[in-house]
Design an enzyme around this catalytic site. Structure first.
Site, mmCIF file in Angstrom:
data_model
loop_
_atom_site.group_PDB
_atom_site.id
_atom_site.type_symbol
_atom_site.label_atom_id
_atom_site.label_comp_id
_atom_site.label_asym_id
_atom_site.label_seq_id
_atom_site.Cartn_x
_atom_site.Cartn_y
_atom_site.Cartn_z
ATOM 1 N N GLU A 255 -5.617 -8.154 -0.402
ATOM 2 C CA GLU A 255 -6.317 -7.829 0.853
ATOM 3 C C GLU A 255 -7.768 -7.569 0.492
ATOM 4 O O GLU A 255 -8.056 -6.639 -0.276
ATOM 5 C CB GLU A 255 -5.725 -6.599 1.549
ATOM 6 C CG GLU A 255 -4.390 -6.854 2.206
ATOM 7 C CD GLU A 255 -3.910 -5.679 3.055
ATOM 8 O OE1 GLU A 255 -4.735 -4.976 3.655
ATOM 9 O OE2 GLU A 255 -2.678 -5.481 3.098
ATOM 10 N N GLU B 129 0.821 -1.225 0.000
ATOM 11 C CA GLU B 129 0.000 0.000 0.000
ATOM 12 C C GLU B 129 0.851 1.269 0.000
ATOM 13 O O GLU B 129 0.650 2.171 0.820
ATOM 14 C CB GLU B 129 -0.958 0.002 1.199
ATOM 15 C CG GLU B 129 -2.010 -1.073 1.096
ATOM 16 C CD GLU B 129 -3.159 -0.955 2.107
ATOM 17 O OE1 GLU B 129 -3.035 -0.162 3.071
ATOM 18 O OE2 GLU B 129 -4.162 -1.641 1.927
HETATM 19 O O1 AHR Z 1 -5.292 -5.738 6.950
HETATM 20 C C1 AHR Z 1 -5.174 -4.617 7.769
HETATM 21 C C2 AHR Z 1 -4.417 -3.475 7.101
HETATM 22 O O2 AHR Z 1 -5.180 -2.987 6.043
HETATM 23 C C3 AHR Z 1 -3.105 -3.835 6.439
HETATM 24 O O3 AHR Z 1 -2.040 -3.801 7.328
HETATM 25 C C4 AHR Z 1 -2.950 -2.758 5.417
HETATM 26 O O4 AHR Z 1 -2.194 -3.172 4.312
HETATM 27 C C5 AHR Z 1 -4.365 -2.361 5.073
HETATM 28 O O5 AHR Z 1 -4.541 -0.994 5.116
#
Ligand code: AHR
Length: 501
Positions: A292, A173
């Site tokens: 994610e 990210e």
């Molecule tokens: O999954 C929780 C968080 O969400 C992770 O650390 C991050 O990559 C995202 O913002």
């Protein structure tokens, strides 16, 4: 009763079902690692301190790959802290989650856990506070057989055989201003490209994931992907996408439509990647690692960070408790990922244990399955073979977020070896049962094996450590075979799996 219709034809396929669609994620965050997978005092713990009950549920969940060690955590991580004798490992501040990282678990322990759970590791390198050299060192430590500083260090630390990690994430990210070492698209594009190019000098066949946007709502979404791929296209295989959804302001109807956002997100990233491909006159295609995704009640009490200045070890963070509607959305997001199997080659449910997770543990104690566990486990188990290109017609409703929103969404898979078919469907109506009318004409002789539905009169009911067995998928007896058609009743706010063979 309202009816939606679905036509299945084995002649029309999207792509093979990718096992990596059923990946998950373990971050050094909250209690995911410590008292999650690792709890040496637990009665089921093995000699390495890993809970056997978590390994068993990970297998039952059907997880294929596991991304590690973050997440936001990775952007400040020094992987060297987590190898060698545990007693000598330093404790560090984890800036991402305001915690203290004891480094009891590091890359070697993670690989040991992956082998026990029979999952493929996927490792992220730190491109926040670190760069090319540290990524190369970690790659050498993991994948070089022997005869170099870091490969011999791994051997001295007890792992004779290389870990042979195939999938690597080039940071996490990096578009997010919350990220330690956050970068502009141009800055990140250069760093990611040079890191990838150098990593390929060690192993040209690595599968490298460059950071896309951390959400389709990011102000830089689209331009970030275009800028990064303009630079990195030739060096990477996949671009990441991240998405989290939750019910906001009581608008359950919009929340149930979350997969519409995921569909658009995927299609926009594909269009952007293909535009870069066209401009570069290349044949290679970039695929998506949706590494994610989940329901996450961001901002809810369970997700608040400590404010008293303490930096605790493994505090309870992001321990969302999921209800039936959340499970329906998770099932629907999997439908979206499967239907895009031509371009989504990997995905990770974030996360695996305790932190926005399908599996919950008590430190030293019980383990339980959240409602979201079930659609994931059943889809992972029964989505086999090819994803079919289905013809779906559904009545629609108006939602505040998505306008006209089809009430039914569905995907189907067929195993060409056995002819077995699985249909996964959701009814997003808040009040109405719907009939799903499935046209089986093209499938030949086929019989219903099983129909399971997850629903509850209160869609906000959730499972708990004391009761994980009430809110589970149950046999749906409202199924009728009428010649070449199968008619199944889908209750309001429900997820259903039909199996035919
Ligand atoms: O999954 C929780 C968080 O969400 C992770 O650390 C991050 O990559 C995202 O913002």
């Amino acid at each position: 009763m309202l009816t939606a219709s679905l036509t299945l034809d084995p002649a029309f396929t999207v792509a093979p079902v990718r096992r990596r669609t059923f990946g998950s994620f373990i971050e050094h965050l909250g209690r995911c690692v410590y008292t999650g997978i690792h709890d040496p005092g637990h009665p089921t713990a093995d000699a390495d301190g890993f809970r056997g009950d978590v390994v068993d549920l990970t297998r039952e969940l059907g997880v294929s790959t596991v991304r590690y060690p973050g997440g936001n955590f990775v952007s400040g991580y020094r992987w060297e802290d987590g190898v060698g004798p545990v007693a000598k490992r330093p404790a560090r501040l984890d800036l991402a989650w305001h915690s203290t990282e004891p480094n009891t678990v590091g890359v070697d322990e993670f690989i040991t856990w992956c082998r026990a759970a029979d999952v493929e590791p996927m490792i992220a390198v730190n491109l926040g506070t670190r760069g090319v050299q540290e990524a190369l060192d970690l790659l050498e430590y993991c994948n070089v057989a022997s005869g170099t500083h870091f490969s011999d260090l791994r051997r001295a630390n007890g792992s004779q055989a290389p870990h042979n990690v195939r999938m690597w994430c080039l940071g996490n990210e990096m578009d997010g201003p919350w990220q330690t070492g956050h970068k502009t698209a141009t800055e990140y594009a250069r760093l990611a490209t040079e890191t990838a190019r150098a990593m390929r000098m060690i192993d040209p066949d690595l599968e490298l994931v460059v950071c896309g946007s951390s959400g389709s709502g990011m102000p830089t979404f689209g331009t970030w992907e275009a800028t990064v791929l303009a630079e990195a296209y030739e060096q990477v295989d996949l671009i990441s996408a991240h998405a989290y959804y939750h019910e906001e302001d009581g608008d359950l109807a919009s929340f149930l439509g979350s997969a519409i956002d995921m569909d658009r997100f995927i299609e926009d990233v594909v269009a952007t990647a293909d535009a870069v491909r066209a401009a570069k006159k290349l044949t290679k295609r970039i695929h998506i690692s949706f590494d994610e995704w989940n329901v996450w009640y961001t901002g809810a009490a369970a997700s608040v960070l400590p404010t008293d200045g303490s930096w605790p070890v493994a505090p309870a963070l992001l321990e969302d408790h999921y209800n039936v509607a959340d499970a329906v959305v998770v099932g629907n997001l999997l439908i979206s990922l499967l239907r895009h199997s031509d371009r989504v080659r990997s995905a990770s449910l974030a996360q695996l244990v305790n932190v926005i997770a399908p599996i919950m543990t008590e430190p030293g104690g019980r383990i339980w399955r959240q409602t979201t566990f079930h659609p994931f486990a059943l889809t992972s188990r029964w989505a086999v073979g090819d994803v079919l290109r289905v013809e779906l017609a559904s009545p629609a409703t108006q939602t505040a977020k998505f306008g006209s929103t089809p009430l039914v969404d569905a995907v189907a898979t067929r195993d060409p070896k056995t002819g077995a078919v699985a249909v996964f469907a959701v009814n997003r109506s808040l009040t109405e049962s719907l009939v799903l009318d499935v046209d089986l004409r093209a499938l030949g002789a086929i019989e219903l094996e099983e129909c399971l539905t997850l629903a509850n009169p209160d869609p906000h009911a959730h499972a708990s450590v004391d009761d994980e067995t009430t809110l589970v998928p149950r046999e749906n007896t409202d199924v009728k075979r009428e010649g070449d058609r199968l008619r199944v009743e889908l209750p309001p706010v429900s997820w259903t799996m039909l199996r035919l063979s």
